[in-house]
Design a protein around this motif. Structure first.
Motif, short mmCIF file in Angstrom:
data_model
loop_
_atom_site.label_atom_id
_atom_site.label_comp_id
_atom_site.label_asym_id
_atom_site.label_seq_id
_atom_site.Cartn_x
_atom_site.Cartn_y
_atom_site.Cartn_z
N ASP A 261 16.26 112.59 -33.52
CA ASP A 261 17.00 113.76 -33.05
C ASP A 261 16.96 114.89 -34.08
O ASP A 261 16.94 116.07 -33.72
N TYR A 262 16.95 114.54 -35.35
CA TYR A 262 16.84 115.55 -36.41
C TYR A 262 15.38 115.93 -36.68
O TYR A 262 15.08 117.08 -37.01
N ILE B 199 12.16 110.86 -26.64
CA ILE B 199 13.49 111.27 -26.18
C ILE B 199 13.52 111.42 -24.66
O ILE B 199 14.57 111.23 -24.03
N THR C 281 7.82 112.63 -30.52
CA THR C 281 9.28 112.52 -30.48
C THR C 281 9.83 113.06 -29.16
O THR C 281 10.78 112.49 -28.59
N THR C 282 9.26 114.14 -28.66
CA THR C 282 9.73 114.66 -27.37
C THR C 282 9.46 113.68 -26.23
O THR C 282 10.25 113.58 -25.28
N HIS D 206 16.60 106.61 -32.59
CA HIS D 206 17.07 107.79 -31.87
C HIS D 206 17.79 108.78 -32.80
O HIS D 206 17.58 110.00 -32.72
N TYR E 125 13.20 105.52 -25.55
CA TYR E 125 14.47 105.65 -26.26
C TYR E 125 15.37 104.45 -26.03
O TYR E 125 16.30 104.20 -26.81
N THR F 35 12.26 114.29 -23.06
CA THR F 35 12.34 115.70 -22.65
C THR F 35 11.01 116.26 -22.16
O THR F 35 10.99 117.33 -21.54
#
Length: 365
Positions: free
Chosen positions: A75-76, A197, A193-194, A71, A64, A199
């Motif tokens: 996020d969406y 980010i 994507t996770t 980013h 990120y 997470t």
């Protein structure tokens, strides 16, 4: 006009022939290979193998920060893996499919897949208790049994199941191919994507893909249960509607009219109003007034209390007049007999009236 699923089933009770996937040898082989891959990832994380070291390298690389321009969009995009929004969207689509195909199978299949997802993924999450990259405490550690709940990735597994159910329920081979490609693209993108980010670890995403694929491959084993559930739901609905049809006419039948009983006076005689027309067709006779301020109610009329401050004995006279029998209950008299009670100060009607004085002349003796 009813537009729900059951209304569609009422119009055309015979559903079309829908091909239900079966547990073929090819599917069983894929299920076995995916299960081995799933167990291998779990063991690799438990023993803190090279896979855990790769997790730390990706985490310390901080994607990120390397590509910050992505980013806002990602996020969406990651919302496509959240269970709440995706389940609502897919359930709406499958509800329309159920209405068109005259069957509850699409909705029941989605519910079965989500139930299996919650049980299997949730049990492993709570059992291993792995912490996420943002909450890691020791570099190189697997961060297991520390109270976390991110292994496997729920976003990734949910994306595989929620979007994969559309391909599973496709009715043509062409639609199944297109929907399979779409679900694979969405699930791969949500998993990566996770990781971007921060997470989830990379191993979390790998195990999430395997967990979702296992559920999709095992769904044909639950098709008999889904069929029995659909038959039971429709039978319960039909019995409920039958009870409503039987209860509706019974509640709508009106009984015989009940005659209204007239209120009765103290002596048991029914009350009648002052203007009551009796069987003879004549109105009730008015009550004789004995003197000034002594007018009582008409025979058969309702008893009224005297006004406050009236002469004593007025209440008793009112009750006596209200207890007077109605005209139909009186003793019939002859036509020549007067119905008026005799009065000492008044002359009878049969006696000749005295001569009236002439204006301005003397009174005759």
């Amino acid at each position: 006009m009813r537009t729900d699923i059951f209304a569609r089933l009422d119009r055309e009770p015979e559903p079309p022939k829908i091909e239900i996937p079966r547990m073929s040898r090819h599917r069983i082989a894929l299920f076995g290979g995916t299960l081995v891959f799933y167990l291998a990832i779990v063991v690799a994380v438990l023993v803190s193998s090279w896979l855990v070291a790769l997790d730390w390298k990706v985490m310390l690389f901080r994607p990120y920060q390397q590509w910050p321009e992505l980013h806002a969009f990602l996020d969406y995009y990651v919302v496509l893996g959240q269970r709440g929004p995706t389940a609502v969207m897919v359930a709406a689509w499958l509800g329309w499919r159920s209405w068109r195909q005259h069957t509850l199978r699409p909705l029941l299949t989605l519910g079965t897949a989500l139930l299996l997802l919650n049980v299997s993924v949730g049990a492993v999450k709570l059992g291993l208790g792995r912490l996420g990259p943002h909450y890691a405490t020791q570099i190189g550690s697997a961060e297991l049994f520390a109270g976390g709940d991110i292994f496997p990735s729920g976003h990734t597994a949910n994306a595989v199941v929620t979007w994969g159910i559309l391909a599973y329920l496709a009715t043509t081979p062409r639609a199944r191919r297109y929907l399979s490609a779409l679900s694979a693209f969405v699930s791969l993108g949500v998993g990566l994507t996770t990781v971007y980010i921060g997470t989830h670890w990379l191993s979390d995403v790998l195990l999430g893909w395997a967990a979702g694929l296992l559920i999709m491959l095992a769904l044909p084993w639950f098709e008999p249960l889904i069929t029995r559930a659909e038959v039971w739901i429709l039978s319960v609905r039909e019995s409920w509607r039958a009870r409503r049809r039987l209860r509706g006419p019974a509640e709508g039948v009106a009984g015989p009219p009940v005659p209204a009983l007239a209120p009765r006076t103290t002596d048991g005689a029914p009350e009648t109003g002052a203007g009551h027309v009796e069987e003879t067709g004549a109105p009730a006779a008015p009550q004789v007034v004995d003197g000034p301020g002594d007018a009582g109610p008409t025979p058969g009329g309702p008893a009224t209390d005297p006004p406050a401050g009236g002469p004593p004995g007025a209440a008793g006279r009112s009750r006596a007049h209200s207890a007077h029998p109605v005209r139909s209950e009186r003793t019939p008299l002859g036509p020549a007999v007067s119905r008026r009670p005799p009065h000492a100060d008044r002359a009878p009607r049969s006696s000749p009236a005295p001569a009236r004085p002439v204006a301005g002349g003397p009174v005759a003796p």
